[in-house]
Design a protein around this motif. Structure first.
Motif, short mmCIF file in Angstrom:
data_model
loop_
_atom_site.label_atom_id
_atom_site.label_comp_id
_atom_site.label_asym_id
_atom_site.label_seq_id
_atom_site.Cartn_x
_atom_site.Cartn_y
_atom_site.Cartn_z
N SER A 68 0.95 -4.39 10.06
CA SER A 68 0.91 -5.45 8.84
C SER A 68 0.74 -6.68 9.54
O SER A 68 0.84 -6.83 10.88
CB SER A 68 2.41 -5.54 8.14
N PRO A 69 0.65 -7.84 8.83
CA PRO A 69 0.45 -9.35 9.52
C PRO A 69 1.62 -9.73 10.47
O PRO A 69 1.53 -10.45 11.20
CB PRO A 69 0.16 -10.19 8.37
N TYR A 70 2.79 -9.02 9.99
CA TYR A 70 3.93 -9.32 10.90
C TYR A 70 4.03 -8.76 12.25
O TYR A 70 4.43 -9.01 13.13
CB TYR A 70 5.15 -9.09 10.22
N CYS B 267 -5.47 -4.83 4.80
CA CYS B 267 -6.43 -5.12 3.72
C CYS B 267 -6.15 -6.14 2.64
O CYS B 267 -7.14 -7.12 2.14
CB CYS B 267 -7.42 -4.00 3.11
N ASP B 268 -4.99 -6.03 2.20
CA ASP B 268 -4.39 -7.03 1.07
C ASP B 268 -4.38 -8.40 1.68
O ASP B 268 -4.72 -9.39 1.06
CB ASP B 268 -3.09 -6.42 0.54
N TRP B 269 -4.04 -8.44 3.01
CA TRP B 269 -3.97 -9.90 3.63
C TRP B 269 -5.38 -10.46 3.61
O TRP B 269 -5.34 -11.52 3.34
CB TRP B 269 -3.31 -9.96 4.94
N PHE B 270 -6.31 -9.55 4.30
CA PHE B 270 -7.65 -10.25 4.29
C PHE B 270 -8.25 -10.46 2.87
O PHE B 270 -9.03 -11.54 2.65
CB PHE B 270 -8.42 -9.29 5.08
N THR B 271 -7.91 -9.69 1.85
CA THR B 271 -8.77 -9.89 0.55
C THR B 271 -7.90 -10.98 -0.07
O THR B 271 -8.90 -12.17 -0.73
CB THR B 271 -8.29 -8.69 -0.11
N ALA B 272 -6.69 -11.33 -0.03
CA ALA B 272 -6.08 -12.64 -0.34
C ALA B 272 -6.59 -13.84 0.07
O ALA B 272 -6.54 -14.94 -0.51
CB ALA B 272 -4.65 -12.33 -0.20
N ARG B 273 -7.35 -13.84 1.43
CA ARG B 273 -7.79 -15.07 1.88
C ARG B 273 -9.19 -14.97 1.85
O ARG B 273 -10.00 -15.83 2.48
CB ARG B 273 -7.38 -15.03 3.47
N GLY B 274 -9.77 -14.18 0.77
CA GLY B 274 -11.22 -14.32 0.61
C GLY B 274 -12.30 -13.43 1.28
O GLY B 274 -13.36 -13.54 0.85
N LEU B 275 -11.87 -12.42 1.97
CA LEU B 275 -12.68 -11.52 2.64
C LEU B 275 -12.71 -10.37 2.02
O LEU B 275 -11.71 -9.85 1.59
CB LEU B 275 -12.23 -11.28 4.34
N ASP B 276 -14.10 -10.24 1.52
CA ASP B 276 -14.35 -8.69 0.80
C ASP B 276 -14.11 -7.50 1.78
O ASP B 276 -15.17 -7.02 2.43
CB ASP B 276 -15.50 -8.58 -0.22
N VAL B 277 -12.91 -6.78 1.63
CA VAL B 277 -12.82 -5.56 2.49
C VAL B 277 -12.31 -4.66 1.70
O VAL B 277 -11.70 -4.88 0.56
CB VAL B 277 -11.78 -5.81 3.74
N ASP B 278 -12.66 -3.32 2.01
CA ASP B 278 -12.24 -1.93 1.02
C ASP B 278 -11.18 -1.11 1.73
O ASP B 278 -11.59 -0.62 2.94
CB ASP B 278 -13.36 -1.50 0.73
N ALA B 279 -10.04 -1.15 1.49
CA ALA B 279 -9.15 -0.26 2.30
C ALA B 279 -9.52 1.15 2.18
O ALA B 279 -9.18 2.03 3.27
CB ALA B 279 -7.75 -0.43 1.45
#
Length: 365
Positions: free
Chosen positions: A301-303, A341-353
């Motif tokens: 996770s981001p932590y 992926c949720d963290w990167f998507t929330a910041r505007g990067l289009d990624v697919d888990a």
């Protein structure tokens, strides 16, 4: 393993007042004595556990910290030899562990291996569910004689380094209750230990179970670092203590004191678009390396990712999951993929888990 002797609370730690400002408990004289020494301020200490410095450790097994007089100077009234361990110090444990309990080759040049080195505990960095992390300086004091050991030529220039000492709690004091999900499929080298782990009522079984988390993290760090994954270098393991590379920088304040500044966790940074893409490439590379080794991080996770400038470093690997032997491995890996992926998507990067999950499984098998 050798423990640090009881000592006054490190003058390098500042506790925060309720108003959010730094409150220094030291006297003016103590402040004068502390000038010039390295320090760690509370803002520099990372982790999602804001009460770490105020925790009462008096009942916590081998990791307990007795109440200490912060205004007492151990040097007062006594002549201390700077080449000998003092309060809050111990001799380096590098040579007291077996070769297999040390980090992989090639040994980084910054690692201090001399017998004359002294470990100084500087304070707590983070508390966790199953372990606590402490900042430790391993340094050869000025005036220490040359030890002439076989590794001396390797670290002539390395006389000081900062390390993280991660110390695992016993089962009685740990708070990590999902262990079976991660340990399913794990084996230990001795069948006696394996049987003991299955018997949680025996003292030996509890002791073996307590060390398996430290062993799992050290082995995972060794293999991941050797394979090129972005993880801290594992310096050594001694019982339930894992010493590893400190990820961060050192800065000097206006008084000339050096502060160790830990790299922030990914959840606390706001990278630019270009840096965000670079972070994604680095993270997926690290996850791919782990997958090819047969591992899933298990709690990614981001932590558990540090943003050290423009590079990412994956940390906290005690719960690594064997992708082949663990029946829950697919669920654990998919959870890791979705969380990051949720963290990167929330910041505007289009990624697919789901695509990341499929790619990692293909690399693993």
């Amino acid at each position: 393993m050798p423990r640090f002797p009881d000592s006054p609370t490190s003058a390098l730690i500042h506790a925060a007042s309720k108003g959010g400002k730094q409150h220094d408990k030291r006297s003016a004289d103590a402040e004068q004595r502390a000038a010039g020494r390295s320090s760690v301020t509370r803002e520099d200490l990372e982790g999602p556990y804001p009460g770490a410095l105020d925790t009462d450790w008096s009942g916590v097994d081998a990791f307990s910290t007795p109440e200490r007089d912060v205004d007492h100077d151990p040097s007062e009234g006594a002549q201390h030899d700077p080449t000998q361990p003092g309060p809050g110090q111990r001799w380096s444990t590098w040579r007291s562990v077996a070769k297999g309990q040390r980090g992989p080759d090639p040994l980084p040049e910054w690692v201090v291996t001399r017998d004359a080195a002294i470990d100084t505990e500087l304070g707590i960095l983070k508390t966790g569910k199953e372990a606590d992390a402490f900042l430790v300086e391993r340094a050869v004091p000025a005036g220490a004689s040359s030890d002439g050991g076989p590794d001396l030529a390797l670290d002539q220039a390395a006389t000081r380094c900062l390390l993280v000492a991660k110390r695992y709690r016993s089962l009685e004091h740990g708070q990590f209750h999902r262990g079976s999900e991660y340990t399913e499929g794990r084996t230990v080298r001795r069948t006696r230990d394996q049987r003991a782990m299955e018997d949680r009522k025996s003292a030996w079984g509890r002791a073996v179970s307590a060390t398996q988390w430290a062993d799992a993290e050290f082995v995972a760090l060794r293999e991941a670092w050797s394979a090129g994954a972005p993880v801290p270098y594992p310096v050594q393991i001694d019982g339930t203590e894992v010493l590893m590379e400190f990820i961060g920088t050192e800065e000097t304040d206006d008084l000339g004191r050096t502060q160790a500044v830990a790299a922030p966790r990914l959840t606390r940074v706001r990278p630019s678009d270009d840096l965000l893409e670079s972070y994604w490439e680095q993270l997926t590379h690290g996850m791919s390396v782990l997958a090819r080794l047969g591992f899933a991080h298990g709690d990614l996770s981001p932590y558990n990712i540090l943003a050290d400038g423009e590079r990412l470093v994956i940390i906290d690997l005690p719960q690594v999951v064997d992708l082949a032997a663990n029946p829950f491995s697919s669920d654990v890996l998919l959870r890791d993929c979705r969380t990051v992926c949720d963290w990167f998507t929330a910041r505007g990067l289009d990624v697919d888990a789901d695509a990341l999950f499929a790619d990692l499984l293909a690399q693993a098998f």
